[in-house]
Design a protein around this motif. Structure first.
Motif, PDB file in Angstrom:
ATOM      1  N   ILE A  23       0.834  -1.200   0.000  1.00 34.52           N
ATOM      2  CA  ILE A  23       0.000   0.000   0.000  1.00 34.52           C
ATOM      3  C   ILE A  23       0.870   1.252   0.000  1.00 34.52           C
ATOM      4  CG2 ILE A  23      -1.713   1.310   1.321  1.00 34.52           C
ATOM      5  CD1 ILE A  23      -2.848  -1.179  -0.007  1.00 34.52           C
ATOM      6  N   GLY A  24       1.864   1.262   0.878  1.00 36.59           N
ATOM      7  CA  GLY A  24       2.753   2.411   0.954  1.00 36.59           C
ATOM      8  C   GLY A  24       3.476   2.681  -0.350  1.00 36.59           C
ATOM      9  N   MET A  25       3.897   1.618  -1.036  1.00 32.65           N
ATOM     10  CA  MET A  25       4.639   1.774  -2.276  1.00 32.65           C
ATOM     11  C   MET A  25       3.762   2.261  -3.417  1.00 32.65           C
ATOM     12  SD  MET A  25       7.731   1.473  -3.266  1.00 32.65           S
ATOM     13  CE  MET A  25       7.852   2.587  -4.643  1.00 32.65           C
ATOM     14  N   ALA A  26       2.511   1.845  -3.438  1.00 31.89           N
ATOM     15  CA  ALA A  26       1.621   2.161  -4.560  1.00 31.89           C
ATOM     16  C   ALA A  26       0.841   3.450  -4.363  1.00 31.89           C
ATOM     17  CB  ALA A  26       0.643   1.003  -4.780  1.00 31.89           C
ATOM     18  N   SER A  27       0.838   4.001  -3.152  1.00 29.95           N
ATOM     19  CA  SER A  27      -0.132   5.039  -2.817  1.00 29.95           C
ATOM     20  C   SER A  27      -0.043   6.286  -3.701  1.00 29.95           C
ATOM     21  CB  SER A  27      -0.005   5.427  -1.344  1.00 29.95           C
ATOM     22  OG  SER A  27       1.305   5.882  -1.050  1.00 29.95           O
ATOM     23  N   THR A  28       1.151   6.802  -3.926  1.00 32.07           N
ATOM     24  CA  THR A  28       1.283   8.018  -4.739  1.00 32.07           C
ATOM     25  C   THR A  28       0.837   7.767  -6.170  1.00 32.07           C
ATOM     26  OG1 THR A  28       3.036   8.978  -3.373  1.00 32.07           O
ATOM     27  CG2 THR A  28       2.941   9.665  -5.670  1.00 32.07           C
ATOM     28  N   ASP A  29       1.230   6.642  -6.738  1.00 31.86           N
ATOM     29  CA  ASP A  29       0.809   6.309  -8.098  1.00 31.86           C
ATOM     30  C   ASP A  29      -0.700   6.099  -8.169  1.00 31.86           C
ATOM     31  OD1 ASP A  29       3.404   6.405  -9.084  1.00 31.86           O
ATOM     32  OD2 ASP A  29       3.777   4.285  -8.694  1.00 31.86           O
ATOM     33  N   TYR A  30      -1.259   5.488  -7.127  1.00 38.43           N
ATOM     34  CA  TYR A  30      -2.703   5.232  -7.127  1.00 38.43           C
ATOM     35  C   TYR A  30      -3.488   6.541  -7.079  1.00 38.43           C
ATOM     36  CZ  TYR A  30      -7.251   3.310  -5.929  1.00 38.43           C
ATOM     37  OH  TYR A  30      -8.592   2.986  -5.940  1.00 38.43           O
ATOM     38  N   LEU A  31      -3.053   7.471  -6.246  1.00 45.19           N
ATOM     39  CA  LEU A  31      -3.752   8.749  -6.163  1.00 45.19           C
ATOM     40  C   LEU A  31      -3.730   9.457  -7.509  1.00 45.19           C
ATOM     41  CD1 LEU A  31      -3.718  11.331  -3.315  1.00 45.19           C
ATOM     42  CD2 LEU A  31      -3.298  12.110  -5.648  1.00 45.19           C
ATOM     43  N   ARG A  32      -2.582   9.470  -8.161  1.00 41.52           N
ATOM     44  CA  ARG A  32      -2.508  10.144  -9.467  1.00 41.52           C
ATOM     45  C   ARG A  32      -3.385   9.440 -10.491  1.00 41.52           C
ATOM     46  NH1 ARG A  32       0.542  14.082 -11.767  1.00 41.52           N
ATOM     47  NH2 ARG A  32       0.664  14.048 -14.040  1.00 41.52           N
ATOM     48  N   MET A  33      -3.404   8.129 -10.463  1.00 38.47           N
ATOM     49  CA  MET A  33      -4.224   7.397 -11.420  1.00 38.47           C
ATOM     50  C   MET A  33      -5.702   7.706 -11.205  1.00 38.47           C
ATOM     51  SD  MET A  33      -4.269   3.297 -12.096  1.00 38.47           S
ATOM     52  CE  MET A  33      -4.908   2.605 -13.624  1.00 38.47           C
ATOM     53  N   LEU A  34      -6.140   7.696  -9.960  1.00 39.77           N
ATOM     54  CA  LEU A  34      -7.534   8.010  -9.680  1.00 39.77           C
ATOM     55  C   LEU A  34      -7.861   9.433 -10.138  1.00 39.77           C
ATOM     56  CD1 LEU A  34      -9.508   7.033  -6.511  1.00 39.77           C
ATOM     57  CD2 LEU A  34      -9.777   9.307  -7.495  1.00 39.77           C
ATOM     58  N   ALA A  35      -6.952  10.361  -9.884  1.00 39.83           N
ATOM     59  CA  ALA A  35      -7.177  11.745 -10.295  1.00 39.83           C
ATOM     60  C   ALA A  35      -7.258  11.867 -11.807  1.00 39.83           C
ATOM     61  CB  ALA A  35      -6.064  12.636  -9.751  1.00 39.83           C
ATOM     62  N   LEU A  36      -6.395  11.166 -12.532  1.00 39.88           N
ATOM     63  CA  LEU A  36      -6.413  11.233 -13.992  1.00 39.88           C
ATOM     64  C   LEU A  36      -7.714  10.675 -14.553  1.00 39.88           C
ATOM     65  CD1 LEU A  36      -2.733  10.185 -14.799  1.00 39.88           C
ATOM     66  CD2 LEU A  36      -3.735  12.468 -15.043  1.00 39.88           C
ATOM     67  N   VAL A  37      -8.242   9.635 -13.938  1.00 39.36           N
ATOM     68  CA  VAL A  37      -9.533   9.085 -14.368  1.00 39.36           C
ATOM     69  C   VAL A  37     -10.649  10.074 -14.045  1.00 39.36           C
ATOM     70  CG1 VAL A  37     -11.214   7.247 -13.980  1.00 39.36           C
ATOM     71  CG2 VAL A  37      -8.788   6.684 -14.228  1.00 39.36           C
ATOM     72  N   ALA A  38     -10.567  10.703 -12.872  1.00 37.64           N
ATOM     73  CA  ALA A  38     -11.574  11.698 -12.498  1.00 37.64           C
ATOM     74  C   ALA A  38     -11.580  12.861 -13.484  1.00 37.64           C
ATOM     75  CB  ALA A  38     -11.314  12.205 -11.081  1.00 37.64           C
ATOM     76  N   LEU A  39     -10.396  13.324 -13.881  1.00 38.20           N
ATOM     77  CA  LEU A  39     -10.323  14.402 -14.865  1.00 38.20           C
ATOM     78  C   LEU A  39     -10.838  13.946 -16.227  1.00 38.20           C
ATOM     79  CD1 LEU A  39      -8.744  16.020 -12.720  1.00 38.20           C
ATOM     80  CD2 LEU A  39      -7.244  16.794 -14.570  1.00 38.20           C
ATOM     81  N   ALA A  40     -10.565  12.697 -16.598  1.00 35.26           N
ATOM     82  CA  ALA A  40     -11.071  12.179 -17.870  1.00 35.26           C
ATOM     83  C   ALA A  40     -12.599  12.182 -17.876  1.00 35.26           C
ATOM     84  CB  ALA A  40     -10.535  10.770 -18.107  1.00 35.26           C
ATOM     85  N   HIS A  41     -13.187  11.784 -16.772  1.00 32.93           N
ATOM     86  CA  HIS A  41     -14.646  11.810 -16.634  1.00 32.93           C
ATOM     87  C   HIS A  41     -15.171  13.225 -16.830  1.00 32.93           C
ATOM     88  CE1 HIS A  41     -18.178  12.202 -13.756  1.00 32.93           C
ATOM     89  NE2 HIS A  41     -18.639  11.407 -14.688  1.00 32.93           N
ATOM     90  N   GLN A  42     -14.507  14.208 -16.203  1.00 29.69           N
ATOM     91  CA  GLN A  42     -14.930  15.597 -16.353  1.00 29.69           C
ATOM     92  C   GLN A  42     -14.688  16.113 -17.768  1.00 29.69           C
ATOM     93  OE1 GLN A  42     -16.586  17.489 -13.789  1.00 29.69           O
ATOM     94  NE2 GLN A  42     -16.732  15.343 -13.199  1.00 29.69           N
ATOM     95  N   TRP A  43     -13.565  15.723 -18.370  1.00 32.67           N
ATOM     96  CA  TRP A  43     -13.266  16.200 -19.720  1.00 32.67           C
ATOM     97  C   TRP A  43     -14.233  15.612 -20.755  1.00 32.67           C
ATOM     98  CZ3 TRP A  43     -11.670  20.313 -21.627  1.00 32.67           C
ATOM     99  CH2 TRP A  43     -10.640  21.056 -21.038  1.00 32.67           C
ATOM    100  N   MET A  44     -14.652  14.398 -20.557  1.00 35.32           N
ATOM    101  CA  MET A  44     -15.639  13.841 -21.482  1.00 35.32           C
ATOM    102  C   MET A  44     -16.964  14.576 -21.354  1.00 35.32           C
ATOM    103  SD  MET A  44     -16.834   9.892 -22.027  1.00 35.32           S
ATOM    104  CE  MET A  44     -18.395   9.539 -22.872  1.00 35.32           C
ATOM    105  N   ARG A  45     -17.349  14.905 -20.127  1.00 34.39           N
ATOM    106  CA  ARG A  45     -18.580  15.678 -19.925  1.00 34.39           C
ATOM    107  C   ARG A  45     -18.462  17.063 -20.568  1.00 34.39           C
ATOM    108  NH1 ARG A  45     -19.836  17.004 -14.596  1.00 34.39           N
ATOM    109  NH2 ARG A  45     -21.975  17.357 -15.342  1.00 34.39           N
TER     110      ARG A  45
END
Length: 594
Positions: free
Chosen positions: A515-537
């Motif tokens: 969890i500790g090793m993946a956390s920063t990458d996971y947050l960025r990935m979730l954010a990029l998907v969230a922005l993609a959702h907004q950009w498609m809208r």
């Protein structure tokens, strides 16, 4: 020198088209908040920030704050600007009308806050800390404390600060040593030292109301023994006015990389009289209200400074004549073409634009859910909003401040050597933006909070509102062929996010280092998907409206969305691969070899 202009057109788009103004107006207490009222407020606040705050940005940075004999003086012009800011009511946008506030939605205030941060990052910290303190007192203070402190704080006569960090403890607040001794009148004498206290001492207001974490002598060890106290700089007289000194002094101010016009203080409390906020030993519960408010606000700081940097970069790219376009001269009559024609410059500008406008949309979504959580009449809907906010608070704080730093560096790069020179203003954005990734919980801590705490909490309940919103939108639009170029990459990135979430949930139970090793990458990935959702809208709206009087604006939305999906969203593939690789190569490295 770079100048800041409020991005009113895009703010109107976000509020009036991407969000639902009628849904906001339907919430109890917001019935009078019409789109016309919001537009007028954003226009007037933007004008104030452009005319009064932005001109002080560079001069405030160069002059900095002054410290002498325990007193802090802000740079020239700040005191007058703060007075004007408060007179316009900009310091009390969301505060309860019962105490003199305007009671506006957080969705509206978020847009106004962005303007303040873009115009003058350092200035924004003074009212920002006060707003956080007001929120905590509103929710956890007794009626007596509310009536004593809130009217003057909302008016701007008094300000607030948040005193958590001590020289030996930052993130681990359970190590707090500041003591609070109860007195016969149920007040407390607070003694200890706090550091890195933003706006802990200054000359903008007649009194400063400190919210201080401390422990009583018989309190349990660790975080469970922390209580929260109001400790005013000056004692409060029986008639509610400020009185004598209260054992609160500033020991020094920090000399920093950026935000030089914001006073960052070492604060000493020596038998200072304080008053319990909330319940004894439950201080972190009350303080987290302020901290979470500040974390969302810090995300907006990243957005504001990014917008300012983008504006400076675009202006320079249009005017700077250098070289010829690779495909042939675009302005043959001139000796060279503007650098705007060069592919790499356009890549930088579009990266800035895609991240800024995507983050503005995401911030508005989170702010809207905040309004839902506080005002919606249905308890179930309020709880759903609370879960969404719990998940997205670390994302907004970390990703938007990472973007603030990234985008500011890009802006400086567009100007080349001229960006490195102080007089052009771009290097200040880089210096100012950097702190936002550090304070209010470093971004690494935010990522660990997201993946280690928010994701597994309540059997994944915090994840559901976001995951369901994205999934349902994909299902809803799957037959819309006009959106296919956005839908397919969004669906793939969302699929990666779902898969890695499940993988990390399983791995984390066996080995927390995963969890500790993946956390920063996971947050960025979730954010990029969230922005993609907004950009498609946003692209969907653009496709519906790009043939009218404002066609260029809507076509730019479509084109920026295309850039985001082609050039930024693919990062999720690499992030997926790094997280799947696990923690072994990092954690097995020999400590002595570092």
């Amino acid at each position: 020198m770079a100048n800041y202009i409020t991005p009113l057109r895009d703010m109107r788009f976000v509020y009036n088209e991407l969000l639902d103004p009628e849904a906001i107006q339907a919430l109890p207490g917001f019935e009078e908040i019409s789109p016309d009222l919001v537009d007028a407020l954003l226009e007037e606040s933007g004008k104030f920030c452009e005319e009064q705050l932005q001109p002080l940005n560079r001069s405030g940075d160069e002059e900095g704050c002054h410290f002498e004999n325990g007193n802090v003086t802000t740079p020239e012009g700040f005191k007058e600007a703060y007075k004007g800011f408060c007179e316009m009511g900009l310091n009390s946008l969301t505060s309860d009308p019962q105490y003199g506030g305007q009671g506006l939605p957080k969705t509206v205030a978020m847009l106004a806050e962005e303007t303040m941060c873009g115009a003058n990052f350092s200035f924004s910290l003074y009212p920002g800390l006060t707003a956080g303190a007001i929120n905590s007192i509103e929710l956890y203070g007794s009626e007596e404390l509310k009536n004593t402190y809130l009217p003057n704080m909302v008016e701007g006569t008094w300000s607030g600060s948040m005193c958590l960090t001590e020289p030996h403890c930052g993130t681990d607040l359970g190590l707090c040593r500041t003591k609070a001794i109860v007195q016969d009148d149920n007040s407390y004498l607070v003694t200890g030292t706090k550091m890195f206290i933003t706006a802990g001492e200054h000359d903008l207001t007649e009194n400063i109301i400190h919210l201080v974490l401390a422990r009583t002598p018989d309190a349990p060890e660790g975080i469970k023994g922390i209580s929260l106290f109001i400790v005013p700089k000056l004692s409060i007289n029986e008639d509610g006015t400020s009185g004598d000194a209260n054992g609160v002094t500033c020991g020094s101010i920090e000399h920093k990389m950026g935000i030089n016009a914001s006073a960052t203080c070492v604060m000493n409390f020596d038998d200072a009289k304080g008053y319990l906020v909330g319940k004894l030993n439950k201080g972190m519960e009350a303080m987290f209200v302020m901290m979470n408010n500040e974390r969302l606000g810090v995300g907006i700081q990243g957005l504001g400074v990014a917008e300012a940097s983008y504006q400076g970069a675009v202006e320079y790219a249009r005017d700077r004549i250098q070289g010829r376009a690779l495909t042939g001269a675009k302005k043959p009559a001139d000796k060279a073409d503007p650098i705007l024609v060069h592919p790499d410059v356009r890549r930088m500008l579009l990266t800035q634009r895609a991240l800024i406008e995507g983050n503005r949309a995401l911030a508005a979504w989170v702010a809207f859910e905040l309004d839902i959580s506080h005002n919606h009449p249905d308890e179930k809907r309020r709880k759903q909003a609370d879960d969404f906010i719990a998940l997205m608070t670390p994302v907004v704080k970390a990703f938007m401040t990472d973007c603030g730093s990234e985008v500011s560096n890009i802006g400086m790069q567009v100007l080349g050597g001229h960006g490195y020179i102080r007089e052009n203003g771009m290097e200040q954005y880089v210096r100012d933006a950097r702190i936002a990734q550090i304070y209010e919980g470093t971004n690494g801590i935010q990522a660990l909070d997201l993946l280690g705490r928010k994701m597994p909490a309540h059997f994944g309940r915090n994840m559901r509102p976001f995951f369901h919103a994205v999934r349902n939108y994909i299902y809803e639009k799957e037959m819309n062929y006009e959106l296919k170029e956005f839908l397919i990459p969004l669906a793939k990135a969302f699929g990666r996010l779902q898969k890695i979430t499940a993988v990390l949930a399983q791995r984390g139970m066996k080995n927390p280092d995963e969890i500790g090793m993946a956390s920063t990458d996971y947050l960025r990935m979730l954010a990029l998907v969230a922005l993609a959702h907004q950009w498609m809208r946003m692209a969907e709206i653009g496709l519906q409206k790009n043939n009218g009087d404002d066609a260029m604006f809507y076509q730019a939305k479509i084109d920026t969305a295309k850039f985001y999906f082609e050039r930024i969203l693919p990062q999720t593939g690499a992030l997926f691969a790094t997280m799947m690789s696990g923690s072994k190569s990092t954690m097995s490295f020999n400590d002595d070899a570092f």
